[in-house]
Structures are given as C-alpha cells and as structure tokens.
Write a protein that holds these residues in place. Structure first.
Motif, PDB file in Angstrom:
ATOM      1  N   ASP A 408      38.069  32.433  35.801  1.00 24.86           N
ATOM      2  CA  ASP A 408      38.658  32.599  37.128  1.00 24.86           C
ATOM      3  C   ASP A 408      38.763  34.073  37.484  1.00 24.86           C
ATOM      4  O   ASP A 408      38.539  34.469  38.625  1.00 24.86           O
ATOM      5  N   MET A 409      39.088  34.882  36.485  1.00 28.17           N
ATOM      6  CA  MET A 409      39.294  36.302  36.740  1.00 28.17           C
ATOM      7  C   MET A 409      37.997  36.989  37.179  1.00 28.17           C
ATOM      8  O   MET A 409      37.992  37.857  38.050  1.00 28.17           O
ATOM      9  N   PHE A 410      36.898  36.559  36.568  1.00 30.94           N
ATOM     10  CA  PHE A 410      35.631  37.213  36.876  1.00 30.94           C
ATOM     11  C   PHE A 410      34.772  36.406  37.844  1.00 30.94           C
ATOM     12  O   PHE A 410      33.561  36.553  37.899  1.00 30.94           O
ATOM     13  N   ARG A 411      35.415  35.513  38.572  1.00 32.79           N
ATOM     14  CA  ARG A 411      34.678  34.704  39.551  1.00 32.79           C
ATOM     15  C   ARG A 411      34.450  35.530  40.816  1.00 32.79           C
ATOM     16  O   ARG A 411      35.359  36.150  41.339  1.00 32.79           O
ATOM     17  N   PHE A 412      33.220  35.553  41.292  1.00 33.54           N
ATOM     18  CA  PHE A 412      32.900  36.311  42.512  1.00 33.54           C
ATOM     19  C   PHE A 412      32.824  35.365  43.699  1.00 33.54           C
ATOM     20  O   PHE A 412      32.456  34.230  43.545  1.00 33.54           O
TER      21      PHE A 412
END
Lengths: 412, 325
Positions: A408-412
């Motif tokens: 989720d944190m690195f979702r663009f």
C-alpha cells in the motif's frame, strides 16, 4: 467442459433504519445468495434518519450482528451498510474529453480520461464521496452503452455522485470497526430497494421507486437503464403515527397499533360511519374511535409526503434537463412507480400514490427464498444483498499485515 | 494513499486543497481501524465464540495426532504375536526373558500389570519398568536398564567362572542380552573385596570406583576404551581422602605401539580423580614415552603425585618404571 465452481463467499448486509435494523448474511454460491441468517432489531438512537444517541445505536447494531453470527455460525469480517436520510445528497457530475485520435475512434484511454475528469470535480466542503453510479455515456450527444471503438468527437461521461456528511460516515465506519468488522462498502438505500423490486426492462423504460420508511422517504428514478436522480425526504411513517397520536390524544404505541390495523392511505366518506375499538373487548380501559378520523389523518400525511416526493423529483429533473418542461407521467416513466418500505403496507397505498404522483403505482414486494420476508419493509435489505453481488465482486481475501502495508505504501 | 502522496500532503502549505477524486473518497478519508478484540462485553463474547470452533478444532486434531503418533511409534517393538505385547527398552534386555516374566501366573490367568512390574524389577538389570495395559487389551512395557560400567569375574565354589556386570551404583547384574563384544570391552574390576553374596554382594570401594568409571565412560570414552582393568587393591573403602588411596587402571597392551615402552598402569588418587582425568585427557602420553631417557620397557603413570614445593600442592603426572608385582 464443466465450469469450476467459484469459492463460496460470505456477504453480510446491514440496513440501519429509523424504526428497525435489519441484517442479512448470505453465502454466495455460483453467483446466487443463499440465506444463512436474518436479524431484525428495533433501532434505538435514530430520529428521522438522524443519529441522536450513538451508544444506543451501537448496542442495537451490535446485537443484530451478534444474532447474525450466532445463527449463521460464521464470523462476519466485512459488511455492506445502507445510507439514507437527510445527510445523504446526490448530484450529477460530468466529464468531457475531445477524442484526439485521427480516425475519431474512442479508445479505452479516452474513456478513462473522461471518467477521471468527471470524478475530478470537488464535492461540497465537509462531505465525503460515497459512490459513483453510472449514468448514460454520450458520444456526440447520443447515448451509448460502451463508447470504446465507436467514432465520435466529443465523449461525455456522467455519474450520479452520492456524498454524505464526513462526520456521519466517520461514526458509521468507526462503529462497525469497533465490532471487529470491516466496512466493505455503502449502498444507497433506495437503490438497494430498487434492486430487489425492478427488472432490467423496467429500468430501461423508466421507473420511480419510493422507499417509504419510518423516518425518511427515499426515492430513486431510473431512466434508460441507468439511475437518473435520487433524493430523500425527512418524513416517514412515524410522522403518520405522531399525527394520529396528537389528533386522537393517545400514546404513540396505541397510535402505531391503530395505524397498522385501521389506517389507510385514502380517506373514504364511509369511514366516518365506522366506530372501532382499541382492544376490541369493550372492557374497562378500552377506547372507541371514529375510523374516519384515523384514515383522514393518515391519508393526509401520506399524500402530503408523496407530494413532497413528487416536487423533489420534479425539482431534480429541472436541474438535469434545464429548459425542458418535464412532466411526471406515464409518457416519461412508462413503468410507473413502485412503492415500498414499511409504510407501503398501509391500506390503499398504491391507489393513493397513483393519485398523487400521477403514475401507475404498485406496492413492491421483494422475491425471497423465505416467504416470511416477502414484505415491502424487507425490500431494502434483500435488495442490498442483490446489489452487493451485482455491484461488487465477492469478497476476495487480501494479504494482510506487513506485506500489505508495504504494498500500500509503494502503490502509485 | 501511498507514501509519496502522504509526503506531498505533509509538506503542502494547504492541507485542504482538493487533490483529486481520491482525496474526498470515504475510504481514503476515513482509514478503517478494525480492532482485533471489540471493547465491549458483547463484542468480547462474540470474539470468544468465533474463536471457539478454531480452538476445538486444534484440540481435536492435536488429540488425533497424538493418538496416531502413539499408534505408529516404531521405537516400540511389537514382540508378541497379534500385537499383544509392545516392548521398548534403553538397553539389551532380551525378549524371551521378558516373555517368560509376562507369561501366565500360577493359576493360568494373565498376570496383572503390577505383578509384571514387580517381577521385572526383581531383576537387578532393570532399574525401573513401566507396564500398562492399552485400550486394545495389549500390554505395553517400557524398561529402563542399569548402565554397565565394568565387569567382575568370580569363581564360585563349583562350576565355571561367572562374569557379572557392575553399574555405577555398584549393583551387579547378569547382563542378559548384552553382546559378547560389549562385555569384553568393559574394564574388569580386580583386587576387590566383597561383602554379601549373589546379586546382593557389595564391592568395597565401588562408591568411588563407580562414579569414576561412569565419568570416564561418558566424558572420556577414548581413554576408557583403552582400559582393561581397574584394581581396587589400594582403594580403602569410601574414604576418598585416605593417604595413599588409589584407583589403579590397567591399560590394554595390544592398543599401544610396539616401538616405544609400554604404559602398563595409570594410578589415580581417590581424592582427586576428576582433576586427574582432565589432566590425563590433555597429556601427550605417546610423546612422553618417546622422550630421551625413557629406557625401561614398561612404565606406570602416576597422576596422584603432587608437587609440594609451593604452598598449594599441584598434581604432577610422573612416569615411573613398572615393577613386577
């Protein structure tokens, strides 16, 4: 070759109304729901669709969840909730895109661009976007179902955006989260009721669904297969009870009892000649009333509420079709109107509605596997289950924990 | 909302600026925080109820697994026909002897488990016996045998010489079922005096010799394997601190190289044998016996000699030419 069966999924829906909270848990097998448990509790802490005591409401909903889990013998992880009442608002949002391709063919990217431009419009301050409901897509002014691959110059995508006061959404989500349950989505109460009552053909033709609840009356209008507009009036069946209580100088419980037994949505001259007894035993404490008074009070309020609905519908239609004198008649809505909700049980409700709305009306009774629940007041919760199956894919188990957090944190 | 959006919002001068459709979408606006355990009583009951099937399932499968494990335990040998007797031992106790003990009683009826246990424990080779009747009617016997650290040979008044094994506690037993090689490799206790007779005979000085042999067998197995006999000639009972009280170990000649003098005996003191065993394990005996000046054909290693030049005596191993006894 035999098609493999999809994994059974559990769908839980809860309809928190002014009068009662109804929950339903169904197991989805091959796209059809099989009821596992049904729960109904008297709602406390809600007046006219507005929450006035959160703790009471929390306890009531929690009891309903408890009943559902106990009967279903399964734990509920996710739930669909209805939204209705004065805190919910809807508006039409549009997105345009000029088709840039040299051959004028609409691509999927153009379609996405148009949808994004529609959703890019900011909702009113202090309100959260709950859901977008598809409206007809226009290509050069013509309604199309799927514009990808068609030729045109101007693509217009329309949505009916439902928003709700942020605080109202927040406490609902927090209330459900506190029960160790995730809110999967919200469903518009009137849309849910419509899902249980109307067919695709009726949607195509045009139909008005009026959910006459206890605290609010929600309506939704379908036109050419899509939702055209929706609204809510903060008047419901409890107002009828209240009027009877004041007019006859009796308690609300007695008024509710008389309304259910002798109330009618139409007042007839012959009613004035009838005398009715509260208990029927004509003993000490029993009271007699003139039926004409009861039907007159109930009919007036019933017809007045529907008149509010009619005016609200026309007001919305004027905004959607500015400059057009839209009339609410059978030419515009060939499928007429469908009346549902607990107050639709009132005698002569369909006839009174036909007179007021100017549309042929029927009382909508949902189709359900258990006969005991084939009543207008359960259309909302039964329709929610159908809407949950149609509008969203069955719940998919997602990875949880650190991995999900990282994704989720690195979702663009 | 991903990390970069969050960072951008954090450093943004105006948080209220509308940052696209996702900014006011309820899922982004209201992150869901589902509690694992609900706060109120009803919720706790719900949570407990929802976990109950899991707990019951775990208990059920654990029990099932336990039953299966016990059933297929291959370390327990089925010795009697049709699985009537299951037997497990940590030693060498022979099955025929066991079957003889388990057999029918005087009245022809099957013995009860207490009687079998008592009969088994009568044998000095068995330290303890666990006898139980299983659900299917079969008998399960688990034996814990005494550990043999040495052997003694005695010549009864009539008949051939009898070799018996000795446990660290000094209990003598027949060593039924022991392989002959295992008995042959055990050091023999010699020059001993006994009190009592038969299985109850007590070897004087075994209170010291028993632990000594057990320590050597378990901690220094390479040294222990080279020992052929332990002489209790100079071991004066259990008085470990008696001056001159020794444990004399005879070393196997066959295990030594022929091109150097032979080490015939190692002498440990009864008072300090633990330290001396540690010293012995670190000594280069082969190197010592090949040093210049080692001229006698056989030597005795005395570990009990102590250097008294300092205030505190220090053990000083010394090779002494062997003399004929």
């Amino acid at each position: 070759m035999t098609k493999s069966k999809p994994l059974p999924s559990l769908i839980a829906v809860i309809d928190i109304g002014t009068h009662k909270t109804v929950g339903l848990v169904g197991q989805i097998i091959d796209g059809k729901a099989r009821m596992l448990s049904f729960s109904e509790r008297r709602t406390e802490g809600v007046v006219k669709g507005t929450v006035v005591d959160l703790e009471k409401l929390h306890n009531c909903v929690h009891e309903a969840v408890n009943d559902l889990e106990r009967v279903a013998q399964r734990g509920i992880e996710e739930v669909y909730l209805t939204i209705a009442g004065p805190s919910v608002a809807g508006e039409r949002v549009k997105g345009f895109v000029a088709v840039p391709a040299h051959d004028g063919k609409v691509t999927a990217r153009d379609f996405n661009e148009a949808m994004l431009s529609a959703k890019r419009l900011e909702p009113p301050a202090g309100r959260a976007t709950i859901l977008y409901m598809r409206q007809p897509t226009m290509l050069d002014g013509k309604s199309v179902e799927n514009p990808v691959g068609l030729q045109g110059k101007r693509l217009e995508v329309n949505f009916w955006r439902v928003t709700m006061e942020e605080g109202n959404v927040r406490f609902r989500v927090n209330m459900i989260n506190a029960m160790s349950i995730h809110v999967r989505d919200f469903i518009l109460a009137s849309h849910a009721a419509a899902c249980a009552l109307i067919s695709e053909a009726e949607k195509q033709g045009g139909v008005l669904v009026v959910d006459f609840g206890a605290g609010t009356t929600d309506w939704i209008l379908y036109f050419k297969g899509h939702i055209l507009c929706a609204g809510s009036i903060p008047v419901g069946g409890e107002h009828l009870t209240n009027d009877l209580s004041v007019a006859l100088r009796i308690s609300r419980d007695t008024a509710e009892d008389l309304k259910v037994r002798f109330g009618s949505a139409l007042h007839r001259e012959t009613d004035a000649n009838q005398t009715i007894w509260k208990d029927g035993d004509k003993g000490v404490g029993d009271q007699q009333f003139n039926r004409g008074t009861i039907t007159q009070v109930a009919a007036l309020r019933f017809q007045e509420t529907l008149e509010f609905v009619r005016k609200d519908v026309l007001h919305q239609l004027e905004q959607i079709f500015p400059g057009h004198a839209v009339k609410l008649d059978q030419n515009f809505l060939p499928s007429g109107a469908i009346l549902t909700g607990g107050t639709a049980n009132l005698a002569d409700a369909a006839e009174a509605s036909t007179n007021v709305l100017g549309l042929p009306t029927r009382v909508g009774i949902p189709q359900f596997e258990k006969e005991a629940y084939r009543k207008p007041e359960y259309a909302g919760v039964i329709g929610m289950m159908k809407a949950a199956i149609e509008d969203a894919p069955p719940p998919v188990r997602r990875p949880q924990g650190t991995l999900a957090w990282l994704k989720d944190m690195f979702r663009f | 909302m991903n990390l970069f959006t969050r960072l951008r919002q954090f450093f943004s001068p105006r948080r209220d600026a509308f940052m696209g459709p996702a900014d006011r979408e309820w899922r982004q606006l209201i992150p869901q925080d589902v509690r694992r355990m609900p706060g109120d009583e009803l919720g706790r009951k719900r949570a407990a109820r929802s976990r109950l099937p899991l707990v019951l399932a775990v208990i059920f499968f654990a029990t099932l697994g336990g039953i299966v494990w016990v059933s297929i335990d291959d370390t327990t040998a089925v010795v009697a026909g049709n699985g009537a007797l299951r037997y497990k031992t940590d030693g060498f106790y022979p099955v025929p002897d066991l079957q003889r003990l388990v057999g029918q009683g005087k009245d022809g009826a099957a013995k009860d488990v207490a009687a079998i246990k008592a009969d088994l424990e009568m044998d000095t080779q068995i330290a303890s016996a666990d006898v139980r009747r299983r659900g299917d009617g079969s008998l399960e016997i688990i034996l814990r045998e005494r550990k043999a650290v040495a052997k003694i040979a005695s010549l009864p008044g009539s008949g051939p010489m009898v070799v018996r094994l000795v446990s660290p506690e000094g209990v003598q037993f027949s060593g039924a079922g022991y392989p002959s090689e295992a008995i042959r490799n055990l050091p023999e206790i010699i020059d001993y005096r006994t009190s009592g007779s038969g299985d109850k005979a007590t070897i004087e000085g075994i209170e010291v010799a028993g632990p000594f042999l057990l320590a050597a067998q378990s901690a220094y197995p390479n040294l222990y394997r080279e020992w052929s006999a332990l002489s209790l000639r100079d071991c004066f009972g259990a008085q470990e601190d008696s001056p001159g009280s020794n444990l004399r170990v005879a070393v196997r000649r066959a295990s030594q190289p022929a091109d150097r003098p032979v080490l015939t005996e190692i002498v440990f003191s009864t008072a300090n044998w633990r330290n001396e065993l540690a010293i012995l394990s670190r000594l280069d005996l082969d190197g010592l016996l090949r040093r210049p000046g080692i001229t006698a054909p056989a030597y005795v290693l005395k570990l009990s000699i102590q250097n008294r030049t300092s205030a505190r005596p220090v053990p000083e191993p010394r090779l002494v030419p062997a003399t004929t006894r």
